[in-house]
Scaffold this motif. Structure first.
Motif, mmCIF file in Angstrom:
data_model
loop_
_atom_site.group_PDB
_atom_site.id
_atom_site.type_symbol
_atom_site.label_atom_id
_atom_site.label_comp_id
_atom_site.label_asym_id
_atom_site.label_seq_id
_atom_site.Cartn_x
_atom_site.Cartn_y
_atom_site.Cartn_z
ATOM 1 N N TYR A 104 0.852 -1.188 0.000
ATOM 2 C CA TYR A 104 0.000 0.000 0.000
ATOM 3 C C TYR A 104 0.885 1.234 0.000
ATOM 4 O O TYR A 104 1.523 1.569 1.010
ATOM 5 N N LEU A 105 0.950 1.887 -1.160
ATOM 6 C CA LEU A 105 1.805 3.056 -1.324
ATOM 7 C C LEU A 105 1.102 4.300 -0.789
ATOM 8 O O LEU A 105 -0.114 4.451 -0.903
ATOM 9 N N GLY A 106 1.885 5.207 -0.226
ATOM 10 C CA GLY A 106 1.344 6.463 0.268
ATOM 11 C C GLY A 106 0.376 6.285 1.421
ATOM 12 O O GLY A 106 -0.478 7.154 1.651
ATOM 13 N N ASP A 107 0.478 5.200 2.173
ATOM 14 C CA ASP A 107 -0.454 4.922 3.267
ATOM 15 C C ASP A 107 0.333 4.394 4.469
ATOM 16 O O ASP A 107 0.288 3.205 4.785
ATOM 17 N N PRO A 108 1.052 5.264 5.167
ATOM 18 C CA PRO A 108 1.895 4.806 6.266
ATOM 19 C C PRO A 108 1.085 4.414 7.496
ATOM 20 O O PRO A 108 -0.069 4.816 7.658
#
Length: 875
Positions: A104-108
């Motif tokens: 999941y990119l951009g979802d820390p």
């Protein structure tokens, strides 16, 4: 707590788009927070151990803060040398899908509930876990000085940081980097490459204080100052000043001085990102870092921490990638039920900063009691070498600045008694009693060659080629400092000869022809061929290769420059044999040279008239030329005559030689252009036209950094800067694309041409048969660094000769089309049938398509014959 055990599963769950949570199930879940270099190495370690969903292992979820998958931070600065973000990626295509990993990119991650064993992401999605792995890395430390948040202040950590710096630098003239460590000097090099006058401010009394000692720092300082950078050591930043618009205008330093700057980059070290761990109650160190044991477990046995965020069992936070990789392997092994321990790591480092080789290994500062230093220093050459020795002769460590050639051998020897006197390993050639080169053969099999992936000499020597080593062991895929040693460890080929006729390689034959001024294939074969081949005719490998070598050296050795004269004609490939490209139906295509892609309306009309009168198919090529297809061999001289009379000449599309030098319109027409790219492209194409080489050569010139001419995909590409030209080499399109590497920057016109002359002649001199510059650059010992040393710094003393060879070529150039049509004897070969010279080839026929022609392939295939079955009926 018992080790987790993984039950087989029947499906692999993978979602790379919409984050979602699942309730706890019988299938255990590993959640990884962070997807940097260490996070990706952990995923690879899971895959290697069969612990991913695709192998029937756990569900694996990765929460990534950045908008892109893991990339190579070690080579981050290479973005400014032409590498794209995609080039820097560490994730193989389809890796996630192949192993069923959910990324999941951009979802820390924003919160961890250890009691409920869940991780909450910024999107609000909640992920349950059985095992949590924190790979959150570090964050840049910004000194708490007034003005640190002014517009024009940046950090140097991610690709997004670099994109922001690049954009802001377009309106800046002077920049400063706060921090003179590894990353700080890389940032300084980036600012200089962007055309900014650059300052480096370092609080310590020397540059790179953690890696080099006082002597090494002094050598590094002198070399960097000679490059035009201003270095301020022993001072700190007191304040960043800004104008009324909030933009940076200057800096105040602790010694009372000030700097007028437009842009500031903070690169004053990093701190472990342990906030998530602190908030969920995990133990952290007094000065930061998530406390872990030798298995990389935190104070919660279900939670692991790896990489720069971890405070390891030996009490250190490691900021290098190699220890992070070791931790990733350890954690994966333990999670899978195995046994492994991380007890510490080698802090050796080798890199090139602003073109300067810098390396340190072992006890570089001589902290061990009773240690002794063996030092060689040459301030004029910017070379400093120090070996730290134990009283018993054991090598404890060392520092190398300006010349780190011996790093690959010395580092693995650390902790052993050297087989020779240490001074013999640091003295330069020509010194009394030295030098001695041990070479990798002196290393024991257990010596670690690749510290990034902990690969020993013994493991490397189980393979026979560098690509095989990379694929099977990953050695050489980290920082790259071990690549030269890996190459030296590979067994030599049993026979390096070009073919069954010659025991010599192409480059060796080139030297023989050049040195002995050999002008014919027969002479070379009889004098230097294998015994059994002498007096023969050669083969299809050596004939065109030697023909090309003689053609490239013709003006120098006194051979005919016309490739179809005498014996040379029999050596040529099919295309060279008729100075045109053979097509699938036996016809030929003709490509006139259009230097730089610039052409007048009158010449365009001539091409159109020739195509119309001879019934040719026309196509605009990717090299900004016009290709004319469908000519019979007997028509070639007639077509050339029309073209030559109009001022055209051969475009050498048929030869292993320069094809084109593309260009954009440059500053003459484009509002973004900063140099006249068209003129430069024309000058280069006319200079190198007809230059025979081991393979075809392509080039391009772009008038600004927007790169419309695609110069970084060429054998040699030029991109304009405000100060001149940047030269890139070794690029390639086609089936194995490769971005070109930056060889030199901010060159004047004369400097650019001189370096291209040297580069091309060095390539022609040393490349293998049919080897493009991209493959040559990756194969040749030392790679780009070696080529730069030879053609820029003249390390081998060859540059004068390389320039002379190119001057001979330029002076001796003749257009092959004009040479042919003006010689009746040469025209005699351009017939389809020797016994019927006026008869056209009946098999060369065409049919209409889209108002043009295409080959009639049915006539080539012949009639369709009925096929009878065993029963006698046609099928």
């Amino acid at each position: 707590m018992p080790e987790p055990t993984f039950e087989p599963r029947t499906t692999a769950a993978a979602s790379n788009t919409t984050p979602h949570a699942r309730a706890h199930t019988a299938v255990p879940t590993i959640v990884v927070v962070g997807h940097g270099m260490v996070g990706q190495r952990f995923l690879e370690a899971l895959a290697e151990r069969g612990l991913t969903p695709a192998a029937g292992g756990a569900r694996v979820v990765v929460l990534c803060e950045e908008p892109r998958p893991a990339y190579d931070r070690v080579r981050l600065t290479s973005y400014f040398d032409g590498r794209s973000p995609e080039d820097l990626s560490l994730v193989e295509p389809e890796f996630m899908a192949r192993h069923g990993v959910e990324l999941y990119l951009g979802d820390p991650a924003t919160a961890v509930d250890r009691a409920g064993r869940t991780v909450t992401a910024r999107s609000g999605a909640v992920f349950p876990y059985d095992t949590l792995v924190l790979a959150t890395g570090s964050y840049p430390f910004v000194p708490p000085v007034p003005g640190k948040d002014a517009r024009g202040c940046f950090v140097y950590r991610t690709i997004e940081d670099l994109l922001a710096i690049e954009e802001y630098a377009k309106g800046a003239a002077t920049g400063a980097v706060v921090g003179g460590g590894l990353l700080g000097l890389e940032a300084a090099g980036a600012l200089k490459g962007l055309g900014l006058a650059t300052h480096v401010v370092e609080f310590a009394p020397r540059l790179m204080p953690a890696q080099v000692d006082e002597g090494g720092g002094a050598a590094l300082l002198r070399t960097i100052q000679d490059m035009g950078l201003s270095v301020h050591t022993g001072v700190g930043t007191q304040e960043v000043t800004a104008g009324e618009d909030g933009a940076v205008t200057g800096m105040s330093l602790s010694d009372g001085s000030s700097l007028a700057v437009d842009l500031v980059v903070f690169s004053a070290g990093v701190r472990p990102r342990d906030q998530l761990a602190r908030e969920c109650g995990l133990a952290v160190g007094e000065r930061g870092g998530i406390v872990v044991d030798e298995e990389c477990r935190t104070s919660d046995p279900a939670v692991f921490a790896i990489g720069e965020c971890a405070l390891t069992a030996d009490g250190r936070v490691y900021g290098l990638v190699a220890p992070g990789y070791d931790m990733a392997r350890t954690a994966a092994e333990v999670i899978g039920g195995g046994r492994s321990a991380f007890t510490g790591a080698d802090l050796s480092t080798k890199l090139k900063l602003l073109g300067v080789d810098v390396a340190s290994f072992g006890d570089a500062h001589g902290a061990a009691e009773g240690s002794l230093d063996v030092v060689y220093s040459d301030a004029r050459a910017g070379v400093y070498k120090k070996l730290v020795m134990g009283s018993d002769g054991t090598l404890l460590g060392g520092v190398l600045v300006g010349d780190a050639e011996s790093y690959g051998t010395l580092r693995p020897l650390t902790g052993t008694v050297l087989p020779v006197a240490p001074e013999q390993l640091v003295l330069p050639a020509g010194s009394g009693g030295g030098p001695v080169s041990l070479g990798p053969g002196a290393l024991p099999d257990e010596a670690v060659i690749c510290s990034c992936h902990n690969v020993t000499k013994g493991a490397i020597c189980e393979h026979t080629t560098p690509p095989e080593v990379k694929k099977c062991t990953k050695a050489g895929t980290g920082c790259g400092s071990c690549l030269k040693v890996i190459g030296q460890l590979m067994p030599p080929p049993e026979d390096s000869g070009l073919c069954g006729c010659f025991p010599y390689s192409r480059s060796e034959l080139y030297e023989i022809v050049r040195t002995l001024e050999v002008t014919s294939f027969a002479e070379l074969l009889d004098s230097h061929g294998r015994e059994e081949a002498r007096g023969g005719d050669g083969c299809e490998v050596c004939k065109p290769t030697v023909g090309s070598v003689i053609a490239s050296l013709a003006p120098t050795v006194g051979a005919s420059g016309y490739v179809l004269d005498g014996e040379q004609a029999a050596l040529q490939d099919t295309n060279d044999h008729f100075l045109a490209n053979l097509q699938r139906n036996g016809s030929y295509s003709i490509v006139p040279r259009i230097p730089g892609g610039e052409i007048t309306p009158e010449k365009l009309i001539v091409i159109g008239e020739v195509a119309r009168d001879f019934g040719l198919y026309t196509k605009i090529t990717g090299g900004q030329r016009i290709d004319l297809f469908g000519a019979r061999v007997d028509q070639l001289p007639l077509i050339w005559t029309r073209l030559v009379d109009a001022g055209f000449e051969s475009g050498h599309a048929y030869g292993k030689s320069l094809r084109t030098v593309k260009s954009c319109v440059g500053q003459t027409w484009c509002r973004y252009g900063v140099q006249d790219s068209v003129k430069m492209a024309i000058d280069l194409e006319l200079r190198y036209r007809g230059l025979r080489s081991p393979h075809k050569l392509k080039s391009a010139v772009s008038g600004c950094a927007r790169e419309c001419a695609e110069a970084r995909g060429k054998d040699f590409g030029i991109i304009a800067t405000a100060q001149g030209w940047n030269l890139y080499v070794g690029g390639n399109g086609g089936a194995t694309p490769r971005h070109a590497d930056l060889l030199a920057q901010d060159l004047s016109d004369a400097e650019l041409v001189r370096l291209i002359d040297r580069f091309l002649m060095f390539y022609i001199r040393t490349a293998d048969r049919l080897e493009r510059t991209s493959a040559w650059l990756e194969r040749i010992d030392g790679g780009l660094d070696h080529v730069r040393d030879v053609v820029v710094h003249d390390s081998l003393g060859l540059c004068e000769e390389l320039e002379r060879l190119m001057a001979d070529h330029v002076a001796g150039y003749r257009d092959e089309w004009a040479e042919t049509i003006n010689d009746p004897e040469r025209l005699r070969r351009f017939v389809t049938f020797v016994n019927a010279p006026d008869a056209p080839d009946p098999s060369v026929r065409f049919i209409p398509e889209r108002d043009q022609i295409k080959p009639d392939l049915e006539i080539l295939a012949g009639p369709v014959l009925a096929v009878r079955t065993l029963e006698g009926t046609a099928s």
